[in-house]
Design a protein around this motif. Structure first.
Motif, PDB file in Angstrom:
ATOM      1  N   UNK A  11       0.826  -1.207   0.000  1.00 20.41           N
ATOM      2  CA  UNK A  11       0.000   0.000   0.000  1.00 20.41           C
ATOM      3  C   UNK A  11       0.859   1.254   0.000  1.00 20.41           C
ATOM      4  N   UNK A  12       1.983   1.210   0.717  1.00 19.02           N
ATOM      5  CA  UNK A  12       2.888   2.366   0.749  1.00 19.02           C
ATOM      6  C   UNK A  12       3.494   2.616  -0.625  1.00 19.02           C
ATOM      7  N   UNK A  13       3.873   1.555  -1.322  1.00 16.60           N
ATOM      8  CA  UNK A  13       4.418   1.727  -2.663  1.00 16.60           C
ATOM      9  C   UNK A  13       3.348   2.266  -3.604  1.00 16.60           C
ATOM     10  N   UNK A  43      11.311  -0.734   6.730  1.00 17.47           N
ATOM     11  CA  UNK A  43      12.545  -0.945   5.993  1.00 17.47           C
ATOM     12  C   UNK A  43      13.753  -0.952   6.901  1.00 17.47           C
ATOM     13  N   UNK A  44      13.774  -0.033   7.879  1.00 21.40           N
ATOM     14  CA  UNK A  44      14.894   0.028   8.821  1.00 21.40           C
ATOM     15  C   UNK A  44      14.935  -1.217   9.692  1.00 21.40           C
ATOM     16  N   UNK A  45      13.766  -1.696  10.114  1.00 23.91           N
ATOM     17  CA  UNK A  45      13.726  -2.906  10.941  1.00 23.91           C
ATOM     18  C   UNK A  45      14.196  -4.125  10.153  1.00 23.91           C
ATOM     19  N   UNK A  46      13.848  -4.166   8.885  1.00 32.65           N
ATOM     20  CA  UNK A  46      14.283  -5.290   8.050  1.00 32.65           C
ATOM     21  C   UNK A  46      15.801  -5.301   7.932  1.00 32.65           C
ATOM     22  N   UNK A  47      16.392  -4.124   7.779  1.00 27.33           N
ATOM     23  CA  UNK A  47      17.853  -4.047   7.698  1.00 27.33           C
ATOM     24  C   UNK A  47      18.502  -4.487   8.996  1.00 27.33           C
ATOM     25  N   UNK A  48      17.763  -4.283  10.101  1.00 23.12           N
ATOM     26  CA  UNK A  48      18.294  -4.673  11.409  1.00 23.12           C
ATOM     27  C   UNK A  48      18.124  -6.163  11.673  1.00 23.12           C
ATOM     28  N   UNK A  49      17.479  -6.872  10.737  1.00 20.10           N
ATOM     29  CA  UNK A  49      17.375  -8.319  10.857  1.00 20.10           C
ATOM     30  C   UNK A  49      16.079  -8.841  11.416  1.00 20.10           C
ATOM     31  N   UNK A 104      11.246  -4.812  -2.960  1.00 21.24           N
ATOM     32  CA  UNK A 104      12.363  -4.248  -3.717  1.00 21.24           C
ATOM     33  C   UNK A 104      12.456  -4.904  -5.094  1.00 21.24           C
ATOM     34  N   UNK A 105      12.284  -6.218  -5.123  1.00 18.25           N
ATOM     35  CA  UNK A 105      12.380  -6.944  -6.386  1.00 18.25           C
ATOM     36  C   UNK A 105      11.272  -6.517  -7.352  1.00 18.25           C
ATOM     37  N   UNK A 106      10.068  -6.332  -6.832  1.00 17.65           N
ATOM     38  CA  UNK A 106       8.966  -5.928  -7.712  1.00 17.65           C
ATOM     39  C   UNK A 106       9.176  -4.510  -8.233  1.00 17.65           C
ATOM     40  N   UNK A 107       9.752  -3.634  -7.394  1.00 21.28           N
ATOM     41  CA  UNK A 107      10.033  -2.264  -7.841  1.00 21.28           C
ATOM     42  C   UNK A 107      11.131  -2.263  -8.897  1.00 21.28           C
ATOM     43  N   UNK A 147      20.320   0.335  -9.302  1.00 17.43           N
ATOM     44  CA  UNK A 147      20.825   1.613  -8.809  1.00 17.43           C
ATOM     45  C   UNK A 147      19.687   2.583  -8.498  1.00 17.43           C
ATOM     46  N   UNK A 148      18.631   2.559  -9.302  1.00 17.30           N
ATOM     47  CA  UNK A 148      17.492   3.462  -9.127  1.00 17.30           C
ATOM     48  C   UNK A 148      16.805   3.216  -7.788  1.00 17.30           C
ATOM     49  N   UNK A 149      16.515   1.969  -7.487  1.00 20.11           N
ATOM     50  CA  UNK A 149      15.866   1.643  -6.220  1.00 20.11           C
ATOM     51  C   UNK A 149      16.797   1.961  -5.051  1.00 20.11           C
ATOM     52  N   UNK A 150      18.087   1.663  -5.211  1.00 18.09           N
ATOM     53  CA  UNK A 150      19.037   1.987  -4.157  1.00 18.09           C
ATOM     54  C   UNK A 150      19.132   3.478  -3.891  1.00 18.09           C
ATOM     55  N   UNK A 151      19.114   4.275  -4.949  1.00 19.65           N
ATOM     56  CA  UNK A 151      19.154   5.733  -4.799  1.00 19.65           C
ATOM     57  C   UNK A 151      17.972   6.241  -3.979  1.00 19.65           C
ATOM     58  N   UNK A 152      16.775   5.816  -4.364  1.00 19.88           N
ATOM     59  CA  UNK A 152      15.576   6.320  -3.690  1.00 19.88           C
ATOM     60  C   UNK A 152      15.498   5.854  -2.242  1.00 19.88           C
ATOM     61  N   UNK A 153      15.810   4.585  -2.011  1.00 22.23           N
ATOM     62  CA  UNK A 153      15.766   4.081  -0.637  1.00 22.23           C
ATOM     63  C   UNK A 153      16.792   4.804   0.230  1.00 22.23           C
TER      64      UNK A 153
END
Length: 218
Positions: free
Chosen positions: A82-84, A129-135, A147-150, A179-185
């Motif tokens: 929904x956020x996307x 997203x931050x929590x996911x990076x934290x594991x 991320x893959x769908x974007x 690179x595009x998704x990485x830039x925006x995130x």
């Protein structure tokens, strides 16, 4: 004194709202549950948020969120979708067939404009997203899938631009999408970490400049 039956008989049928279908009622309830989850996660993070608490926050029974989504991970995955969709909708005026460059720049603008006055959904998206990076294991898979769908959507836009002759064949759609998704995130995370020091206008200008250079160079 008129009876209730007489009252109903005098009422214009056009004044009586049509009854919602079961599908409409479910859609409204799911929307309310996702909004409630976004509010809670934006303020408190996802760790202490339960499906029962989401149901109560939305004004329903404690068990409704479980009935509709089945698990907390499934609810969080839907919230991220929904956020996307919200970000895509923000960019919609620029995504009306104007071409790949404008479509991608418009999407970037939509994502970054949301940083100015973030919605609960947008704030929750950053928190997840931050929590996911934290594991956080229940989020990692959902974030990776989103991320893959974007990236897939981005690569398709670039590929279409190449087929239509707008973009040259020298650009690798998959590499650009990464690179595009990485830039925006990366920019959104920076904005969340230090909002007072983040200049949205500069971020938009530089993002668009990079997009155009990356897609037209060579």
């Amino acid at each position: 004194m008129p009876t209730h039956d007489e009252d109903r008989g005098d009422r214009d049928p056009r004044d009586v709202p049509p009854r919602r279908t079961q599908a409409e009622r479910r859609a409204r309830a799911e929307t309310a549950l996702i909004a409630a989850a976004a509010r809670l996660i934006a303020e408190h993070g996802s760790t202490g948020v339960t499906l029962a608490r989401v149901g109560e926050e939305a004004g329903f029974s404690r068990g409704l969120a479980t009935h509709y989504f089945g698990s907390k991970a499934a609810l969080l995955a839907r919230l991220q979708e929904a956020a996307l969709a919200e970000a895509m909708a923000a960019a919609a005026p620029e995504r009306s067939g104007a071409g790949a460059l404008e479509e991608l720049c418009g999407f970037a603008r939509g994502c970054l404009e949301g940083v100015r006055n973030p919605t609960d959904l947008g704030r929750a998206f950053v928190v997840l997203g931050a929590e996911a990076l934290a594991g956080a294991s229940e989020l990692t898979v959902a974030v990776a899938e989103l991320d893959a769908s974007t990236r897939q959507w981005t690569a398709e836009v670039v590929g279409q631009g190449q087929r239509e002759g707008e973009l040259g064949a020298g650009v690798d759609p998959g590499a650009f999408a990464l690179a595009f998704v990485g830039l925006l995130k990366g920019l959104v995370v920076q904005a969340a970490a230090a909002p007072q020091a983040f200049d949205v206008g500069v971020a938009i200008v530089e993002s668009e400049r990079w997009i155009r250079l990356a897609l037209t160079a060579g």
